[in-house]
Motif scaffolding. Structure first.
Motif, PDB file in Angstrom:
ATOM      1  N   GLU A 162       0.638  -1.131  -0.253  1.00  0.00           N
ATOM      2  CA  GLU A 162       0.019  -0.153   0.122  1.00  0.00           C
ATOM      3  C   GLU A 162       0.470   1.598   0.131  1.00  0.00           C
ATOM      4  O   GLU A 162       0.288   2.127  -0.419  1.00  0.00           O
ATOM      5  CB  GLU A 162      -1.051  -0.526   1.118  1.00  0.00           C
ATOM      6  CG  GLU A 162      -1.873  -1.154   1.382  1.00  0.00           C
ATOM      7  CD  GLU A 162      -3.312  -0.388   0.372  1.00  0.00           C
ATOM      8  OE1 GLU A 162      -3.128   1.022  -0.175  1.00  0.00           O
ATOM      9  OE2 GLU A 162      -4.480  -1.253  -0.349  1.00  0.00           O
ATOM     10  N   LEU A 163       1.910   1.523   0.644  1.00  0.00           N
ATOM     11  CA  LEU A 163       2.890   2.551   1.157  1.00  0.00           C
ATOM     12  C   LEU A 163       3.935   2.214   0.080  1.00  0.00           C
ATOM     13  O   LEU A 163       4.411   3.589  -0.521  1.00  0.00           O
ATOM     14  CB  LEU A 163       3.190   2.349   2.659  1.00  0.00           C
ATOM     15  CG  LEU A 163       2.305   2.548   3.508  1.00  0.00           C
ATOM     16  CD1 LEU A 163       2.948   2.324   4.528  1.00  0.00           C
ATOM     17  CD2 LEU A 163       1.294   3.428   3.097  1.00  0.00           C
ATOM     18  N   LEU A 164       4.142   1.463  -0.036  1.00  0.00           N
ATOM     19  CA  LEU A 164       5.523   1.190  -1.080  1.00  0.00           C
ATOM     20  C   LEU A 164       5.534   1.101  -2.748  1.00  0.00           C
ATOM     21  O   LEU A 164       6.223   1.561  -3.650  1.00  0.00           O
ATOM     22  CB  LEU A 164       6.959   0.987  -0.780  1.00  0.00           C
ATOM     23  CG  LEU A 164       7.381   0.792   0.733  1.00  0.00           C
ATOM     24  CD1 LEU A 164       8.483  -0.289   1.127  1.00  0.00           C
ATOM     25  CD2 LEU A 164       7.545   2.347   0.476  1.00  0.00           C
ATOM     26  N   GLY A 165       4.287   1.262  -3.031  1.00  0.00           N
ATOM     27  CA  GLY A 165       3.385  -0.046  -4.265  1.00  0.00           C
ATOM     28  C   GLY A 165       4.180  -1.496  -5.050  1.00  0.00           C
ATOM     29  O   GLY A 165       4.908  -1.500  -3.958  1.00  0.00           O
ATOM     30  N   ARG A 166       4.255  -1.967  -6.064  1.00  0.00           N
ATOM     31  CA  ARG A 166       4.730  -2.597  -6.736  1.00  0.00           C
ATOM     32  C   ARG A 166       6.162  -2.987  -6.334  1.00  0.00           C
ATOM     33  O   ARG A 166       6.814  -4.086  -6.004  1.00  0.00           O
ATOM     34  CB  ARG A 166       4.488  -2.377  -8.087  1.00  0.00           C
ATOM     35  CG  ARG A 166       2.819  -2.753  -8.584  1.00  0.00           C
ATOM     36  CD  ARG A 166       3.464  -2.587 -10.003  1.00  0.00           C
ATOM     37  NE  ARG A 166       3.218  -1.478 -10.255  1.00  0.00           N
ATOM     38  CZ  ARG A 166       3.559  -1.695 -12.007  1.00  0.00           C
ATOM     39  NH1 ARG A 166       2.877  -1.909 -12.911  1.00  0.00           N
ATOM     40  NH2 ARG A 166       3.566   0.009 -12.130  1.00  0.00           N
ATOM     41  N   SER A 167       6.815  -1.919  -5.939  1.00  0.00           N
ATOM     42  CA  SER A 167       8.339  -2.176  -5.429  1.00  0.00           C
ATOM     43  C   SER A 167       8.660  -2.720  -4.908  1.00  0.00           C
ATOM     44  O   SER A 167      10.252  -3.421  -4.213  1.00  0.00           O
ATOM     45  CB  SER A 167       9.599  -1.029  -6.417  1.00  0.00           C
ATOM     46  OG  SER A 167       8.963   0.193  -5.476  1.00  0.00           O
ATOM     47  N   ALA A 168       7.474  -2.771  -3.567  1.00  0.00           N
ATOM     48  CA  ALA A 168       7.891  -2.902  -2.369  1.00  0.00           C
ATOM     49  C   ALA A 168       8.278  -4.353  -2.471  1.00  0.00           C
ATOM     50  O   ALA A 168       9.073  -5.075  -1.350  1.00  0.00           O
ATOM     51  CB  ALA A 168       6.705  -3.352  -1.772  1.00  0.00           C
ATOM     52  N   THR A 169       7.745  -5.607  -3.643  1.00  0.00           N
ATOM     53  CA  THR A 169       8.637  -6.590  -3.834  1.00  0.00           C
ATOM     54  C   THR A 169      10.159  -6.850  -3.884  1.00  0.00           C
ATOM     55  O   THR A 169      10.719  -7.702  -3.951  1.00  0.00           O
ATOM     56  CB  THR A 169       8.037  -7.523  -4.901  1.00  0.00           C
ATOM     57  OG1 THR A 169       6.405  -7.208  -4.525  1.00  0.00           O
ATOM     58  CG2 THR A 169       8.229  -8.740  -4.704  1.00  0.00           C
ATOM     59  N   ASP A 170      10.620  -6.361  -4.701  1.00  0.00           N
ATOM     60  CA  ASP A 170      12.067  -6.148  -5.082  1.00  0.00           C
ATOM     61  C   ASP A 170      13.244  -5.161  -3.338  1.00  0.00           C
ATOM     62  O   ASP A 170      14.186  -5.435  -3.173  1.00  0.00           O
ATOM     63  CB  ASP A 170      12.441  -4.452  -6.158  1.00  0.00           C
ATOM     64  CG  ASP A 170      11.704  -4.611  -7.156  1.00  0.00           C
ATOM     65  OD1 ASP A 170      11.847  -5.830  -8.165  1.00  0.00           O
ATOM     66  OD2 ASP A 170      11.293  -4.051  -7.737  1.00  0.00           O
ATOM     67  N   LEU A 171      12.476  -4.915  -2.466  1.00  0.00           N
ATOM     68  CA  LEU A 171      12.717  -4.332  -1.491  1.00  0.00           C
ATOM     69  C   LEU A 171      12.032  -5.710  -0.616  1.00  0.00           C
ATOM     70  O   LEU A 171      13.045  -5.051   0.969  1.00  0.00           O
ATOM     71  CB  LEU A 171      12.051  -2.981  -0.297  1.00  0.00           C
ATOM     72  CG  LEU A 171      12.124  -1.854  -2.086  1.00  0.00           C
ATOM     73  CD1 LEU A 171      11.503  -0.313  -1.446  1.00  0.00           C
ATOM     74  CD2 LEU A 171      13.632  -1.745  -2.143  1.00  0.00           C
ATOM     75  N   ALA A 172      11.898  -6.595  -0.335  1.00  0.00           N
ATOM     76  CA  ALA A 172      11.719  -7.121   0.564  1.00  0.00           C
ATOM     77  C   ALA A 172      12.691  -8.050   1.076  1.00  0.00           C
ATOM     78  O   ALA A 172      12.912  -8.293   2.368  1.00  0.00           O
ATOM     79  CB  ALA A 172      10.905  -8.379   0.069  1.00  0.00           C
ATOM     80  N   PRO A 173      13.544  -8.461   0.092  1.00  0.00           N
ATOM     81  CA  PRO A 173      15.511  -8.341   1.232  1.00  0.00           C
ATOM     82  C   PRO A 173      15.425  -7.561   1.877  1.00  0.00           C
ATOM     83  O   PRO A 173      16.216  -7.989   3.138  1.00  0.00           O
ATOM     84  CB  PRO A 173      16.420  -8.604   0.252  1.00  0.00           C
ATOM     85  CG  PRO A 173      15.272  -8.882  -1.066  1.00  0.00           C
ATOM     86  CD  PRO A 173      14.001  -7.794  -0.989  1.00  0.00           C
TER      87      PRO A 173
END
Length: 225
Positions: A162-173
């Protein structure tokens, strides 16, 4: 006239002169070889130094350009770049994340429930004491740290999206590191000397700009010729 002694003296002088000339020729030849060797060495060393400077310029230009695009300081970008590199994440993903986060913060400040509830769940205030919105870097640091500190990964993923958008997946690590480890990694970047000063980055970027200008100038001369 008896000139036997004179002829002997002249003959001896000629031989000495030939010997001296030979020695001088050898010395000059040796000096020339040494000089050529030194010149070649200087050329190789100069080329190596230039290559290093050029590579450093590319690195500093990257920091300068991406930090501006993302909207964070050069120091913060270098910290995040190091953290991302250690967990196989892509720091470029921060650009879209920061953009989405800023929009979400603005919506939350205006009372939009979805965004306000998400920030409240993280314990992050989107405004300063005077009521103004926090800058992008502060919001990013506080939001990522809060997300990294969450134990409920399912809820964390939902809020991050919700807060970071689709790129949140890239930042998961990065989020999986945990808040404490995240701060330790940032400190480690400074300890290792990876984080350059703003002055050093600007100098490297200026070097690259100057080099590009020189290349363009030389290209123009060639075209004119």
């Amino acid at each position: 006239m008896d000139n036997e002694e004179a002829n002997k003296s002249i003959s001896a002088t000629d031989k000495k002169a030939e010997g001296l000339a030979g020695k001088l020729k050898g010395m000059i030849g040796t000096a020339a070889k040494v000089g050529a060797g030194i010149a070649a060495g200087v050329g190789v060393a100069g080329g190596a130094i230039f290559a290093i400077a050029n590579k450093a310029s590319d690195a500093t230009s990257r920091v300068n350009d991406l930090s501006e695009k993302i909207g964070i300081t050069k120091t913060a970008f270098q910290e995040w770049d190091f953290v991302a590199s250690q967990v196989g994440a892509n720091v470029e993903g921060l650009q879209m994340s920061v953009k989405t986060l800023s929009k979400a913060a603005n919506e939350a400040s205006q009372g939009v429930k979805t965004y306000k509830d998400n920030f409240d769940a993280l314990g992050v205030s989107v405004t300063n004491v005077d009521g103004s919105l926090k800058d992008q870097e502060t919001l990013l640091n506080e939001t990522i740290a809060a997300l990294a500190g969450m134990e409920d990964k399912t809820k964390r993923t939902a809020i991050a999206s919700e807060l970071l958008g689709r790129s949140a997946t890239d930042l998961a690590p990065i989020l999986n590191m945990g808040a404490d480890e995240l701060e330790n990694m940032k400190s480690k970047a400074h300890d290792l000397g990876i984080v350059l000063s703003d002055e050093a980055i600007e100098a490297g970027d200026n070097f690259g700009d100057t080099l590009d200008a020189l290349k363009s100038s030389f290209g123009a001369v060639v075209n004119i010729v």
